[in-house]
Write a protein that holds these residues in place. Structure first.
Motif, PDB file in Angstrom:
ATOM      1  N   GLU A 130       0.811  -1.220   0.000  1.00  0.00           N
ATOM      2  CA  GLU A 130       0.000   0.000   0.000  1.00  0.00           C
ATOM      3  C   GLU A 130       0.845   1.272   0.000  1.00  0.00           C
ATOM      4  O   GLU A 130       0.321   2.365  -0.200  1.00  0.00           O
ATOM      5  CB  GLU A 130      -0.969  -0.024   1.184  1.00  0.00           C
ATOM      6  CG  GLU A 130      -2.135  -0.988   0.945  1.00  0.00           C
ATOM      7  CD  GLU A 130      -3.005  -1.175   2.173  1.00  0.00           C
ATOM      8  OE1 GLU A 130      -2.665  -0.607   3.237  1.00  0.00           O
ATOM      9  OE2 GLU A 130      -4.012  -1.899   2.076  1.00  0.00           O
ATOM     10  N   LYS A 131       2.134   1.124   0.241  1.00  0.00           N
ATOM     11  CA  LYS A 131       3.043   2.274   0.179  1.00  0.00           C
ATOM     12  C   LYS A 131       3.599   2.489  -1.226  1.00  0.00           C
ATOM     13  O   LYS A 131       4.283   3.485  -1.489  1.00  0.00           O
ATOM     14  CB  LYS A 131       4.201   2.072   1.169  1.00  0.00           C
ATOM     15  CG  LYS A 131       3.746   2.009   2.624  1.00  0.00           C
ATOM     16  CD  LYS A 131       4.903   1.639   3.542  1.00  0.00           C
ATOM     17  CE  LYS A 131       4.396   1.487   4.986  1.00  0.00           C
ATOM     18  NZ  LYS A 131       5.472   1.028   5.894  1.00  0.00           N
ATOM     19  N   LYS A 132       3.315   1.551  -2.124  1.00  0.00           N
ATOM     20  CA  LYS A 132       3.806   1.640  -3.496  1.00  0.00           C
ATOM     21  C   LYS A 132       2.891   2.530  -4.343  1.00  0.00           C
ATOM     22  O   LYS A 132       1.686   2.610  -4.093  1.00  0.00           O
ATOM     23  CB  LYS A 132       3.897   0.242  -4.119  1.00  0.00           C
ATOM     24  CG  LYS A 132       4.843  -0.706  -3.385  1.00  0.00           C
ATOM     25  CD  LYS A 132       6.274  -0.190  -3.436  1.00  0.00           C
ATOM     26  CE  LYS A 132       7.235  -1.103  -2.700  1.00  0.00           C
ATOM     27  NZ  LYS A 132       8.615  -0.588  -2.723  1.00  0.00           N
ATOM     28  N   PRO A 133       3.441   3.180  -5.369  1.00  0.00           N
ATOM     29  CA  PRO A 133       2.651   4.104  -6.208  1.00  0.00           C
ATOM     30  C   PRO A 133       1.417   3.464  -6.839  1.00  0.00           C
ATOM     31  O   PRO A 133       0.364   4.092  -6.924  1.00  0.00           O
ATOM     32  CB  PRO A 133       3.655   4.535  -7.287  1.00  0.00           C
ATOM     33  CG  PRO A 133       4.988   4.384  -6.642  1.00  0.00           C
ATOM     34  CD  PRO A 133       4.870   3.195  -5.746  1.00  0.00           C
ATOM     35  N   PHE A 134       1.533   2.206  -7.287  1.00  0.00           N
ATOM     36  CA  PHE A 134       0.395   1.591  -7.988  1.00  0.00           C
ATOM     37  C   PHE A 134      -0.785   1.319  -7.073  1.00  0.00           C
ATOM     38  O   PHE A 134      -1.896   1.051  -7.543  1.00  0.00           O
ATOM     39  CB  PHE A 134       0.829   0.292  -8.684  1.00  0.00           C
ATOM     40  CG  PHE A 134       1.009  -0.884  -7.760  1.00  0.00           C
ATOM     41  CD1 PHE A 134      -0.033  -1.783  -7.528  1.00  0.00           C
ATOM     42  CD2 PHE A 134       2.222  -1.101  -7.125  1.00  0.00           C
ATOM     43  CE1 PHE A 134       0.136  -2.862  -6.691  1.00  0.00           C
ATOM     44  CE2 PHE A 134       2.401  -2.185  -6.282  1.00  0.00           C
ATOM     45  CZ  PHE A 134       1.352  -3.068  -6.061  1.00  0.00           C
ATOM     46  N   MET A 135      -0.564   1.414  -5.745  1.00  0.00           N
ATOM     47  CA  MET A 135      -1.658   1.190  -4.798  1.00  0.00           C
ATOM     48  C   MET A 135      -2.230   2.492  -4.250  1.00  0.00           C
ATOM     49  O   MET A 135      -3.186   2.467  -3.477  1.00  0.00           O
ATOM     50  CB  MET A 135      -1.168   0.324  -3.633  1.00  0.00           C
ATOM     51  CG  MET A 135      -0.987  -1.153  -3.965  1.00  0.00           C
ATOM     52  SD  MET A 135      -2.560  -1.973  -4.353  1.00  0.00           S
ATOM     53  CE  MET A 135      -3.341  -1.994  -2.726  1.00  0.00           C
ATOM     54  N   LYS A 136      -1.654   3.628  -4.649  1.00  0.00           N
ATOM     55  CA  LYS A 136      -2.154   4.902  -4.163  1.00  0.00           C
ATOM     56  C   LYS A 136      -3.579   5.131  -4.662  1.00  0.00           C
ATOM     57  O   LYS A 136      -3.854   5.058  -5.860  1.00  0.00           O
ATOM     58  CB  LYS A 136      -1.253   6.056  -4.642  1.00  0.00           C
ATOM     59  CG  LYS A 136       0.172   6.013  -4.072  1.00  0.00           C
ATOM     60  CD  LYS A 136       0.186   6.191  -2.563  1.00  0.00           C
ATOM     61  CE  LYS A 136       1.619   6.207  -2.038  1.00  0.00           C
ATOM     62  NZ  LYS A 136       1.666   6.308  -0.559  1.00  0.00           N
ATOM     63  N   GLY A 137      -4.455   5.388  -3.749  1.00  0.00           N
ATOM     64  CA  GLY A 137      -5.850   5.639  -4.107  1.00  0.00           C
ATOM     65  C   GLY A 137      -6.624   4.391  -4.471  1.00  0.00           C
ATOM     66  O   GLY A 137      -7.759   4.478  -4.954  1.00  0.00           O
ATOM     67  N   ALA A 138      -6.035   3.202  -4.257  1.00  0.00           N
ATOM     68  CA  ALA A 138      -6.744   1.951  -4.571  1.00  0.00           C
ATOM     69  C   ALA A 138      -7.928   1.776  -3.633  1.00  0.00           C
ATOM     70  O   ALA A 138      -7.821   1.966  -2.418  1.00  0.00           O
ATOM     71  CB  ALA A 138      -5.789   0.772  -4.439  1.00  0.00           C
ATOM     72  N   GLY A 139      -9.059   1.427  -4.182  1.00  0.00           N
ATOM     73  CA  GLY A 139     -10.256   1.217  -3.370  1.00  0.00           C
ATOM     74  C   GLY A 139     -10.260  -0.156  -2.723  1.00  0.00           C
ATOM     75  O   GLY A 139      -9.357  -0.975  -2.918  1.00  0.00           O
ATOM     76  N   LYS A 140     -11.322  -0.419  -1.967  1.00  0.00           N
ATOM     77  CA  LYS A 140     -11.410  -1.679  -1.238  1.00  0.00           C
ATOM     78  C   LYS A 140     -11.561  -2.877  -2.179  1.00  0.00           C
ATOM     79  O   LYS A 140     -11.114  -3.981  -1.860  1.00  0.00           O
ATOM     80  CB  LYS A 140     -12.581  -1.638  -0.256  1.00  0.00           C
ATOM     81  CG  LYS A 140     -12.301  -0.816   0.987  1.00  0.00           C
ATOM     82  CD  LYS A 140     -13.406  -0.993   2.017  1.00  0.00           C
ATOM     83  CE  LYS A 140     -13.055  -0.244   3.306  1.00  0.00           C
ATOM     84  NZ  LYS A 140     -14.091  -0.412   4.348  1.00  0.00           N
TER      85      LYS A 140
END
Length: 320
Positions: free
Chosen positions: A249-259
């Motif tokens: 979740e600290k990686k860029p591709f997970m930024k703003g990822a929803g549930k």
């Protein structure tokens, strides 16, 4: 005719952990869920014909063993009825990964917790019902009591821990709450589902399989080991996945990822853990457990000693 292959037992035996692991790895293989009705019926006929006539299939002994494991993954061992696919041993990984992914992704609000635990215990109840004993099936009221008790306790535990930890504990610790709730639910669900054994005991046999009596002491040991095994099955996925997600979740591709995206990733992670955890947990203890005669109830101990004073060890089926 060829009667040298005993397909009533595991292909690898039951004496070592490695042998039991290989057995359950084959039995719980998720690919068996995709077998067609034709393939299942073909396996059933191969097994049936071998038991009746000792006739090996065209592929020889290896084909017989493959048919045995396909058969055992889909048909009830006592009644011979085809099982509901959602309750089969081969569906433990697909079913478990979907439900656990939901539990780990949706764990904060009371409604999320309730729906996740309700789904989990509904799945457990279906598995228990599908694999119920053929000669002494569980009464519906026992299944329902275990279902509602486990769901209520798991939900209450999750909500209480979330409230207690949310203000003081790091976010990662909060992610472990679903595992604690599932462990607590197993401690209630399994004894409830096997409550008859706590009253009547489990069957005790000698080395040749002759029935000697029933023991509640052995039943308690059996239920304890099965409960521990079930918790061990859940532990790797439910404890390691939150750690991995904290990192991802600290990686860029997970930024703003929803549930939904988070749930999908966690479901895949849990699935990878379950592929090994399910056979691992099932293989922790032998199915045929030993117990010292001196550790049994006094009346049963006296009965066995009177029958054969040299008997020091007896056996019982642990169950799953």
């Amino acid at each position: 005719m060829d009667r040298n292959v005993d397909i009533s037992r595991s292909k690898w035996g039951d004496e070592t952990f490695q042998a039991r692991f290989r057995h359950f790895l084959k039995l719980t293989d998720p690919s068996n869920c995709f077998k067609t009705n034709f393939q299942l019926e073909e396996a059933r006929q191969i097994v049936k014909r071998y038991k009746a006539e000792g006739v090996l299939p065209g592929g020889g002994t290896e084909a017989l063993w493959n048919a045995k494991y396909v058969h055992d993954s889909a048909f009830h061992p006592e009644t011979g009825d085809k099982q509901n696919i959602l309750g089969r041993m081969s569906f433990q990984v697909p079913g478990g990964m979907i439900i656990t992914g939901i539990l780990l992704a949706f764990y904060k609000s009371p409604i999320e917790i309730f729906l996740g635990q309700w789904l989990n215990q509904s799945f457990n109840a279906l598995v228990n019902f599908t694999n119920r004993s053929g000669d002494k099936p569980l009464p519906t009221n026992v299944i329902l009591f275990a279902y509602f008790a486990a769901t209520s306790l798991a939900t209450t535990t999750s909500i209480a821990l979330n409230k207690g930890l949310s203000a003081r504990a790091p976010p990662l610790i909060n992610r472990f709450v679903p595992f604690i709730a599932v462990a607590v639910a197993n401690m209630v669900n399994i004894p409830c589902m096997r409550s008859r054994e706590l009253v009547d005991g489990v069957v005790i046999v000698d080395e040749e399989g002759n029935k000697l009596g029933n023991s509640v002491i052995a039943a308690k040991r059996s239920i304890t080991s099965v409960t521990f095994s079930r918790i061990c099955i859940a532990a790797p996925g439910m404890l390691m996945t939150p750690v991995i997600m904290e990192y991802l979740e600290k990686k860029p591709f997970m930024k703003g990822a929803g549930k939904i995206k988070s749930c999908g990733i966690q479901t895949l992670l849990v699935g990878m853990f379950l592929l090994g955890a399910v056979p691992f947990g099932c293989a922790l203890f032998p199915q045929k457990q030993r117990i010292k005669v001196d550790d049994l109830e006094e009346d049963l101990k006296s009965k066995i000693k009177e029958r054969d004073p040299s008997t020091l060890m007896v056996y019982y089926n642990k169950g799953l």
